[in-house]
Design a protein around this motif. Sequence first.
Motif, short mmCIF file in Angstrom:
data_model
loop_
_atom_site.label_atom_id
_atom_site.label_comp_id
_atom_site.label_asym_id
_atom_site.label_seq_id
_atom_site.Cartn_x
_atom_site.Cartn_y
_atom_site.Cartn_z
N SER A 1 -61.20 -17.49 11.84
CA SER A 1 -62.27 -18.50 11.83
C SER A 1 -63.26 -18.29 12.96
O SER A 1 -64.48 -18.39 12.77
CB SER A 1 -61.66 -19.91 11.93
OG SER A 1 -60.93 -20.23 10.77
N VAL A 2 -62.77 -17.98 14.16
CA VAL A 2 -63.67 -17.85 15.30
C VAL A 2 -64.51 -16.58 15.19
O VAL A 2 -65.70 -16.57 15.55
CB VAL A 2 -62.88 -17.92 16.63
CG1 VAL A 2 -62.13 -16.63 16.94
CG2 VAL A 2 -63.79 -18.28 17.79
N THR B 1 -62.99 -16.55 22.27
CA THR B 1 -61.71 -17.04 21.78
C THR B 1 -61.02 -17.91 22.84
O THR B 1 -61.04 -17.59 24.03
CB THR B 1 -60.79 -15.86 21.42
OG1 THR B 1 -61.45 -15.00 20.49
CG2 THR B 1 -59.49 -16.35 20.78
N SER C 1 -63.78 -23.13 13.56
CA SER C 1 -62.83 -22.72 14.59
C SER C 1 -62.28 -23.90 15.39
O SER C 1 -61.13 -23.87 15.84
CB SER C 1 -63.47 -21.70 15.53
OG SER C 1 -64.55 -22.28 16.25
N GLU D 1 -67.17 -17.31 12.52
CA GLU D 1 -68.25 -18.14 13.07
C GLU D 1 -69.24 -17.30 13.87
O GLU D 1 -70.45 -17.49 13.79
CB GLU D 1 -67.68 -19.26 13.94
CG GLU D 1 -67.23 -20.47 13.15
CD GLU D 1 -66.88 -21.65 14.04
OE1 GLU D 1 -66.94 -21.51 15.28
OE2 GLU D 1 -66.53 -22.70 13.49
N ASN E 1 -67.89 -15.81 6.21
CA ASN E 1 -66.75 -16.67 6.55
C ASN E 1 -65.76 -16.88 5.40
O ASN E 1 -64.68 -17.43 5.61
CB ASN E 1 -67.20 -18.01 7.13
CG ASN E 1 -68.04 -18.83 6.17
OD1 ASN E 1 -67.92 -18.71 4.96
ND2 ASN E 1 -68.91 -19.68 6.72
N TYR F 1 -56.76 -18.95 13.07
CA TYR F 1 -57.79 -19.34 14.04
C TYR F 1 -58.67 -18.15 14.40
O TYR F 1 -59.90 -18.26 14.45
CB TYR F 1 -57.15 -19.91 15.31
CG TYR F 1 -58.10 -19.97 16.48
CD1 TYR F 1 -59.12 -20.91 16.53
CD2 TYR F 1 -58.01 -19.05 17.53
CE1 TYR F 1 -60.02 -20.95 17.59
CE2 TYR F 1 -58.89 -19.08 18.59
CZ TYR F 1 -59.90 -20.03 18.62
OH TYR F 1 -60.79 -20.06 19.65
#
Length: 339
Positions: free
Chosen positions: A309-310, A329, A104, A313, A172, A306
Motif C-alpha cells: 500500500s505504501v 515506510t 497506507s 501510494e 495501486n 502495508y
Amino acid sequence: MSGLLGVAVLGAGHMGADHIRRLDRRVSGARVAAVADPDTERAKEAVAGIDGVLVHAETQAALDAPGVEAVVIASPGEAHEEALLAAFARGLPVLCEKPMVPDSAGALRVVEAEARLGRRLAQIGFMRRYDTEYRELKLLLDGGRLGRPLMLHCVHRNVSSPPDFTSAMLVNSSVSHEIDAARWLLGQELTAVTVLRPRPSGGAPAGLLDPQFVVFETDGGALVDVEVFVNCGFGYEVRCEAVCEAGSARIGEARTMTVTRAGGAGQEVPQDCLVRFADAYDREVRAWVDATRRGRVTGASAWDGYAASVVAEAGVRALETGVRTVVETAPRPAPHSPA
C-alpha cells in the motif's frame, strides 16, 4: 483441529464466488460455513447447492455465525480494514485478498492492531507467491547461480478495465502484484518510484492514462520496471524476467495448446487472472487451510500488505506529479518478520 475448518467468506462477487467454489470443490479440510454480501441474492446464488451455509448481508453477522473458525475476505478493498479488525477482535485467522487496505494509513492501523495481539492472524492474498513459475524463479534467485539480481522486467496486461477504473488504479490495484512479487523475489525493499506515461491507447476509456511504465528502485541497488496495460484488448498476460550478473531467467511465456488449421497456427490467451493463476489460487487457499488447521499463519503478512500500500501510494504521487517519489515506510513492529 479434527473436523472441517468452518470458513466465512466475505464478498460474493467475482473473486468471492471463485473462493466459495474452491473451498467447496477443490480444497480438502474446509467448508463454507457462512457468506456475507450486501447483495444477498448474489450470495445465495454463489452458495447454491452447498449445504449448511448461512447467508448474511452484514460482515459482523457472518463472523458470529455458528461454526465459523476462519475468514476469507474477498469484498471490495475499502471494506477490508473493518473486516480485518473485526476478525482480529474475534481471534479469527484471515486470508485477505489484496489490497489488504487501499490506503497506507489504514493498512498501518491493521498492522498495529495485529501486533498488539502478539501473534499473526492475517495472510494477504498475493497468489503469485504460490505460482509454480514464480516459485521456481524465487528458488533460482535465492540459490545464487545467476549472481546478484540487477533488474526485473515485468509485463502486466488485461483485456479491458472495469467501468470505474481510474489511472491511479493501474498502480495501486494492478501493479500492487508486481510490488509484492518484486519484494519477495529479490528480498529487497522498494525505495523510490517513477511513473512514465506514453500516449494513451485508443482502446482505453476517455481520460484513462493507459498504458503506464513504472520504474522502482530498491535498497539493494536493483531496478524493477513494469509495463502495465489494462486495455490491451487481446488477453491477460503476466511476464517477468530477472537479469542477473551471470545470466537471466524469464517466466510467463504461453504454456497453452497450439491449434493449427487453415494455413495458420494460434495459441489460446487467458482472459483474466482467475484462469492464468487458477493453480496458484488453489495452492494458496490449500496452504492457508492446512496452516490454519495446525494453528499457524504463513504466506504474505499484514506487513507485506502495508508495504504494497505504501509503495503504491508513492507510485500514485509519482503518476500525478511526474516526479520521482521516495517511499516513506513506518517502523516495522513485531511480530512482523519476513515471510
